[in-house]
Design an enzyme around this catalytic site. Sequence first.
Site, PDB file in Angstrom:
ATOM      1  N   SER A 123       3.284  -4.277  -4.865  1.00 32.33           N
ATOM      2  CA  SER A 123       2.292  -3.523  -4.088  1.00 32.33           C
ATOM      3  C   SER A 123       0.938  -4.226  -4.045  1.00 32.33           C
ATOM      4  O   SER A 123       0.193  -4.066  -3.074  1.00 32.33           O
ATOM      5  CB  SER A 123       2.108  -2.123  -4.684  1.00 32.33           C
ATOM      6  OG  SER A 123       3.279  -1.383  -4.496  1.00 32.33           O
ATOM      7  N   THR A 132      -2.606  -0.460  -4.816  1.00 31.90           N
ATOM      8  CA  THR A 132      -2.861  -0.343  -3.369  1.00 31.90           C
ATOM      9  C   THR A 132      -4.327  -0.039  -3.068  1.00 31.90           C
ATOM     10  O   THR A 132      -4.982  -0.825  -2.366  1.00 31.90           O
ATOM     11  CB  THR A 132      -1.904   0.687  -2.742  1.00 31.90           C
ATOM     12  OG1 THR A 132      -0.573   0.388  -3.152  1.00 31.90           O
ATOM     13  CG2 THR A 132      -2.005   0.692  -1.229  1.00 31.90           C
ATOM     14  N   ASP A 185       6.981   5.394  -3.744  1.00 31.33           N
ATOM     15  CA  ASP A 185       7.434   4.229  -4.517  1.00 31.33           C
ATOM     16  C   ASP A 185       7.892   4.614  -5.926  1.00 31.33           C
ATOM     17  O   ASP A 185       8.900   4.109  -6.423  1.00 31.33           O
ATOM     18  CB  ASP A 185       6.267   3.237  -4.594  1.00 31.33           C
ATOM     19  CG  ASP A 185       6.550   2.066  -5.500  1.00 31.33           C
ATOM     20  OD1 ASP A 185       7.415   1.244  -5.153  1.00 31.33           O
ATOM     21  OD2 ASP A 185       5.901   1.957  -6.560  1.00 31.33           O
ATOM     22  N   ASP A 213       4.188  -0.897   2.223  1.00 32.89           N
ATOM     23  CA  ASP A 213       3.929  -2.227   1.664  1.00 32.89           C
ATOM     24  C   ASP A 213       5.225  -2.996   1.383  1.00 32.89           C
ATOM     25  O   ASP A 213       5.230  -4.213   1.321  1.00 32.89           O
ATOM     26  CB  ASP A 213       3.056  -2.125   0.402  1.00 32.89           C
ATOM     27  CG  ASP A 213       3.530  -1.061  -0.576  1.00 32.89           C
ATOM     28  OD1 ASP A 213       4.531  -0.366  -0.296  1.00 32.89           O
ATOM     29  OD2 ASP A 213       2.895  -0.917  -1.641  1.00 32.89           O
ATOM     30  N   HIS A 250      11.745  -3.405  -6.310  1.00 34.00           N
ATOM     31  CA  HIS A 250      11.505  -3.396  -4.860  1.00 34.00           C
ATOM     32  C   HIS A 250      12.592  -4.167  -4.125  1.00 34.00           C
ATOM     33  O   HIS A 250      13.330  -4.938  -4.742  1.00 34.00           O
ATOM     34  CB  HIS A 250      10.154  -4.063  -4.552  1.00 34.00           C
ATOM     35  CG  HIS A 250       8.983  -3.325  -5.108  1.00 34.00           C
ATOM     36  ND1 HIS A 250       7.704  -3.821  -5.064  1.00 34.00           N
ATOM     37  CD2 HIS A 250       8.908  -2.116  -5.723  1.00 34.00           C
ATOM     38  CE1 HIS A 250       6.884  -2.947  -5.627  1.00 34.00           C
ATOM     39  NE2 HIS A 250       7.590  -1.905  -6.039  1.00 34.00           N
TER      40      HIS A 250
HETATM   41 MG    MG Z   1       0.605   1.774  -4.417  1.00 34.10          MG
HETATM   42 ZN    ZN Z   2       6.619  -0.232  -6.706  1.00 34.37          ZN
END
Ligand code: MG
Ligand code: ZN
Length: 452
Positions: free
Chosen positions: A102, A155, A281, A323, A417
């Site tokens: 991220s 982020t 996430d 992302d 991810h």
């Molecule tokens: Mg984030």
């Molecule tokens: Zn993550």
Amino acid sequence: MRNKVWVVIVICILAVGGIIGISGLTSDAVSSKADDTSPDNEKVKNVIVLIGDGMGPSYTTAYRYMKDNPSTQQMEETVFDQYLTGMAKTYSNDKDENVTDSAAAATAMAAGIKTYNGAISVDKNEQPVETVLEAAKKNGKSTGLVSTSQITHATPGAFGAHNESRDNYDEIADDYYDEMIDGKHKIDVMLGGGVDNFDRDDRNLINEFKNDGYHYVTTAEDMNNNKNARLLGLFAQVGMKKAIDREPSTPSLAEMTNAALKQLNKNEDGFFLMVEGSQIDWGGHDNDAVSVMSEMDDFAKAFQAAIAYAKEHGDTQVIMTADHSTGGLSIGRDGDYNFDTEAIKAAKRTPEYMAEQIIDGASVEYILNKYVTFDLTDTELTDVKKAAATEDVDTLHQAISDVFNERAGIGFTTGGHTGVDVPVYAYGPHSERFSGLIENTDIANEVFTFVR
Ligand code: MG
Ligand code: ZN
């Protein structure tokens, strides 16, 4: 004689100019240059960037299944669908990892550069790179960051700070206060979790911000009543609770978005706002489809709030994307061709919340009866009890998640991810700039043209 010739020449020039002018207008309306296709060439004053952390394409599709009206043959569109403009490539510039985290992805979208995983708006040489938020502030705009994670997380951090590592949460909080632009703090509105990074043994940034004119709030009510242009709202020590676990005193992401817009809207020169659905996430990392859908819903309502604002204020450009994707979430698993959304909707709290209650001493049967609308099979109950006996909250969380995932037909392949492209959505005067297959860095580079 001479004068007459000049008059004729001037008339000719005017006539030809008129024809060119008319044809010019016509051709502008039909075909247009790549960087300026808006029919009214409207200037963007305000920019809202929304990021669904981890919200890859299988997430937005799964959300469509969740929102489907089962009494119609057609699968209805979600609140996102009509704004889809393209897809973004997410890879980072990291010699060991070509699947992004991220921090690198947020740096791409905030500063317009590809960098290494873990970087907070610094380049490969760990040198700070200006962000769109900073450029907006420099240009006299107001700025805001809203998230459901700690507001110092990767982020939001990449929009408002610079650090060689995303793990330095306290230093990121320090940057929010210490890095001035034209003698002012660079972020006017900060809403999210993260008291622990502000109220510390070595420093109390809450008091420092208050002394500099910020209004500090910790409840939804105080946030909604705020009249101060500079606002710091921290609603959890670390991350906020998942939406379906939140008490009414804790705001939703949409409420935080509206509270930010109410203040940022006061600046005649416009604003830049980043809103993150941070924990989509986290649900993906936990392989927990119930949490994923809880956070998607929270994020969808924040997106709607941003769109509603932009519809009222035509000089506002909204861009929404993810992302990266997380967990390798699949619709369908184990060879079965079905996603039973009712199994997800049967959870009234997240598996994490249920696991914590059981670890704190409540019985498995009591908690599952209270928060799950279907009856577990004997096999499912045995599995959950076995996990509860370990007294490890993560093990129990996973066991409860598995009940929902397996019944629903939602699969996961990783706790990390995945490198798939992510959907891009836009609404506003220059949405065409976010169409087709783009780089995640293109988002920052276009936003720079709006805020500078
Ligand atoms: Mg984030
Ligand atoms: Zn993550």
